[in-house]
Design a protein around this motif. Structure first.
Motif, PDB file in Angstrom:
ATOM      1  N   GLY A 128     -29.674 -69.332   1.500  1.00 29.64           N
ATOM      2  CA  GLY A 128     -28.746 -70.264   2.114  1.00 29.64           C
ATOM      3  C   GLY A 128     -28.279 -69.857   3.497  1.00 29.64           C
ATOM      4  N   ASP A 129     -28.504 -68.584   3.870  1.00 30.95           N
ATOM      5  CA  ASP A 129     -28.030 -68.080   5.169  1.00 30.95           C
ATOM      6  C   ASP A 129     -29.120 -67.363   5.958  1.00 30.95           C
ATOM      7  N   ALA A 130     -30.372 -67.598   5.630  1.00 29.36           N
ATOM      8  CA  ALA A 130     -31.457 -66.862   6.271  1.00 29.36           C
ATOM      9  C   ALA A 130     -31.444 -67.080   7.783  1.00 29.36           C
ATOM     10  N   GLY A 131     -31.477 -65.990   8.509  1.00 29.86           N
ATOM     11  CA  GLY A 131     -31.496 -66.051   9.962  1.00 29.86           C
ATOM     12  C   GLY A 131     -30.197 -65.676  10.633  1.00 29.86           C
ATOM     13  N   ASP A 132     -29.110 -65.538   9.872  1.00 29.38           N
ATOM     14  CA  ASP A 132     -27.878 -65.004  10.460  1.00 29.38           C
ATOM     15  C   ASP A 132     -28.149 -63.606  11.019  1.00 29.38           C
ATOM     16  N   PHE A 133     -27.434 -63.234  12.066  1.00 36.53           N
ATOM     17  CA  PHE A 133     -27.396 -61.842  12.498  1.00 36.53           C
ATOM     18  C   PHE A 133     -26.160 -61.170  11.899  1.00 36.53           C
ATOM     19  N   TRP A 134     -26.323 -59.928  11.467  1.00 36.80           N
ATOM     20  CA  TRP A 134     -25.198 -59.062  11.121  1.00 36.80           C
ATOM     21  C   TRP A 134     -25.373 -57.783  11.941  1.00 36.80           C
ATOM     22  N   VAL A 135     -24.391 -57.459  12.757  1.00 38.85           N
ATOM     23  CA  VAL A 135     -24.507 -56.252  13.576  1.00 38.85           C
ATOM     24  C   VAL A 135     -23.910 -55.064  12.817  1.00 38.85           C
ATOM     25  N   ILE A 136     -24.621 -53.958  12.889  1.00 31.33           N
ATOM     26  CA  ILE A 136     -24.236 -52.760  12.143  1.00 31.33           C
ATOM     27  C   ILE A 136     -24.165 -51.590  13.123  1.00 31.33           C
ATOM     28  N   ALA A 137     -22.966 -51.337  13.639  1.00 32.35           N
ATOM     29  CA  ALA A 137     -22.740 -50.290  14.644  1.00 32.35           C
ATOM     30  C   ALA A 137     -23.594 -50.509  15.893  1.00 32.35           C
ATOM     31  N   GLU A 138     -24.085 -51.704  16.085  1.00 33.82           N
ATOM     32  CA  GLU A 138     -24.768 -52.156  17.291  1.00 33.82           C
ATOM     33  C   GLU A 138     -24.162 -53.501  17.660  1.00 33.82           C
TER      34      GLU A 138
END
Length: 240
Positions: A128-138
């Motif tokens: 349902g959310d494919a393609g979102d970005f999640w930033v992880i210490a970047e």
């Protein structure tokens, strides 16, 4: 006559050198499968529970020539190699219940977030959310950043910050159980993502441009039948 023949030999030598370089460049651009269908060669596992629980099961397996994330215990399967400037083609599906997973690009420092996630930029695969970005210490920028991420004062790449950048489309995923194709292109400080042919995200000014590639075990079983990397020098489409 000798002079002419000498020039001819030099020219032939240059042609051979150029041909060899062109051949090497051509070979370097060929798609490469990142898993061999037999074992996890070329990858390593980072699953915190496996540090302290001797009989903890590795959540990443090969089954019927597919790479499978069993979902638990949670952690990451990480390439041994570091990559930059590439197109990554991933075919995946949730064979059972809808769930969560992700592809992490430009991964570096292990366990940089919640003692679990490596420093990276995640391309979300959650159903349902494919393609979102999640930033992880970047970090990475997109157009309409406030609308898609929330108030700027709350942005960040650490615990408690707004790390999610919502994708551009709805309904790009196939029905549950069917195969999805995700294409991720990373060139310099830009990242573009397609899901089943739809452009679902584009980011620029990323704070990193190289690193490992990682797949998640994040609570749900996911099957991967293709993880193919092709070196590229330019994005397929330029948005800006």
């Amino acid at each position: 006559m000798y002079f002419k023949n000498s020039i001819s030999k030099v020219q032939i030598g240059l042609i051979l050198i150029i041909t060899t370089i062109s051949s090497c460049q051509s070979q370097s651009q060929k798609p490469t499968s990142l898993f061999n269908g037999r074992d996890l060669s070329g990858w390593h596992v980072d699953v915190p529970k496996m540090d302290t629980i001797p009989n903890a099961k590795n959540p990443f397996i090969i089954r019927n020539e597919m790479l499978v994330s069993l979902g638990t215990p949670r952690g990451h399967l990480i390439t041994d190699s570091i990559y930059k400037n590439y197109r990554l083609a991933v075919e995946y599906r949730f064979p059972g219940e809808p769930g969560n997973c992700g592809v992490l690009v430009h991964a570096s420092t292990p366990r940089a977030l919640y003692s679990m996630f490596p420093k990276s930029i995640e391309v979300q695969m959650q159903h349902g959310d494919a393609g979102d970005f999640w930033v992880i210490a970047e970090d990475i920028e997109v157009d309409n950043m406030v609308e898609r991420r929330g108030p700027k004062a709350e942005w960040g790449g650490t615990e408690g910050k707004k790390r999610r950048i919502v994708n551009l489309t709805d309904n790009s995923e196939k029905p549950l159980g069917e195969w999805n194709e995700m294409i991720i292109e990373c060139v310099r400080d830009e990242i573009m993502v397609w899901v089943n042919g739809d452009l679902v995200n584009y980011g620029y000014n990323a704070t990193t441009n190289h690193g490992h590639i990682a797949l998640q075990a994040e609570g749900s079983e996911v099957e991967f039948r293709k993880v193919i990397l092709t070196p590229i020098n330019e994005l397929s489409k330029k948005v800006k």
